[in-house]
Enzyme design. Structure first.
Site, mmCIF file in Angstrom:
data_model
loop_
_atom_site.group_PDB
_atom_site.id
_atom_site.type_symbol
_atom_site.label_atom_id
_atom_site.label_comp_id
_atom_site.label_asym_id
_atom_site.label_seq_id
_atom_site.Cartn_x
_atom_site.Cartn_y
_atom_site.Cartn_z
ATOM 1 N N THR A 170 18.232 51.858 -20.619
ATOM 2 C CA THR A 170 16.851 51.097 -20.566
ATOM 3 C C THR A 170 17.066 49.893 -21.744
ATOM 4 O OG1 THR A 170 14.350 51.148 -20.905
ATOM 5 C CG2 THR A 170 15.703 52.365 -22.566
ATOM 6 N N LYS A 217 20.733 47.453 -20.781
ATOM 7 C CA LYS A 217 21.258 47.384 -19.383
ATOM 8 C C LYS A 217 22.157 46.445 -18.929
ATOM 9 C CE LYS A 217 16.648 48.891 -17.642
ATOM 10 N NZ LYS A 217 15.556 48.848 -16.500
ATOM 11 N N GLY A 230 8.687 36.964 -16.306
ATOM 12 C CA GLY A 230 9.405 37.483 -17.116
ATOM 13 C C GLY A 230 10.803 37.109 -17.077
ATOM 14 N N GLY A 250 13.976 39.010 -18.970
ATOM 15 C CA GLY A 250 14.831 39.952 -19.080
ATOM 16 C C GLY A 250 14.937 41.256 -18.000
#
Length: 216
Positions: free
Chosen positions: A37, A41, A102, A104
């Site tokens: 997570t 990643k 977003g 990421g």
């Protein structure tokens, strides 16, 4: 763990690893498989001897399997999870304009939506398309939140308000805790189809479990 307990009979538990310990953990850790997570990643990719075509395309790994020779295989089951979320919404995305909020974790959503035929624009705080010039995208029909905004314990926050998007036909939020974020609650009030991240979480776990066990 509660999901994997229902899927198979292996032990599935949390390992908190500091950045300086990551290399040793991946190379020497006593595990057969992992889910990875944030924020690792991308970081784990060089440790994988082989990557799936999906992981290479999206540029991040969330599932690792240790092969019989001890080397690591990296895959991305988030793509399957997000695809299921879109399919089950019942709203067609082909030919429609989608905004993905977003930076990421947005690569997965952008990849899936593009492959489904949507016109995708990524909105980030510092990119060319950002929160200061959203008016140029008021015609968007699909909104996707991949930021942590609205995640417990910061319930009640959202990246945008839907009043800015009069043509909105679908709202997706990858946050799964709470099950109904402020963004989804606003979509509900406005009668706009919407889906939260729990379905994505379960679907990616099921695909991960298939990789761990070798069983459908």
């Amino acid at each position: 763990p509660a999901i994997h307990e229902r899927l198979a009979d292996y032990s599935y538990r949390l390992f908190e690893v500091e950045p300086e310990d990551l290399s040793a953990f991946l190379q020497e850790g006593a595990f057969d498989g992992l889910n990875v997570t944030i924020p690792y990643k991308k970081t784990v990719m060089p440790f994988c001897a082989e990557l799936s075509e999906t992981a290479r395309r999206v540029g991040c790994v969330n599932t690792i399997v240790r092969r019989p020779d001890g080397t690591l295989f990296g895959d991305n089951t988030d793509v399957f999870g997000f695809s299921q979320m879109v399919f089950h919404s019942g709203v067609p995305v082909q030919g429609r304009k989608a905004l993905v909020f977003g930076s990421g974790a947005s690569g997965t959503a952008c990849d899936v939506l593009r492959r489904m035929g949507a016109e995708v624009v990524q909105i980030s705080r510092s990119g060319e398309d950002n929160y200061e010039n959203l008016e140029r995208h008021a015609d968007a029909q699909i909104l996707v939140n991949t930021t942590p905004l609205g995640m417990y314990p910061n319930n009640g926050t959202a990246p945008v308000t839907l009043e800015r998007f009069p043509d909105c036909a679908l709202v997706l939020d990858v946050v799964y805790n709470p099950a109904r974020t402020a963004l989804l609650l606003e979509a509900e009030r406005r009668g706009i189809p919407h889906a939260g991240g729990l379905e994505m979480l379960v679907a990616q776990a099921a695909r991960s479990s298939e990789l761990f066990t070798g069983r459908a």
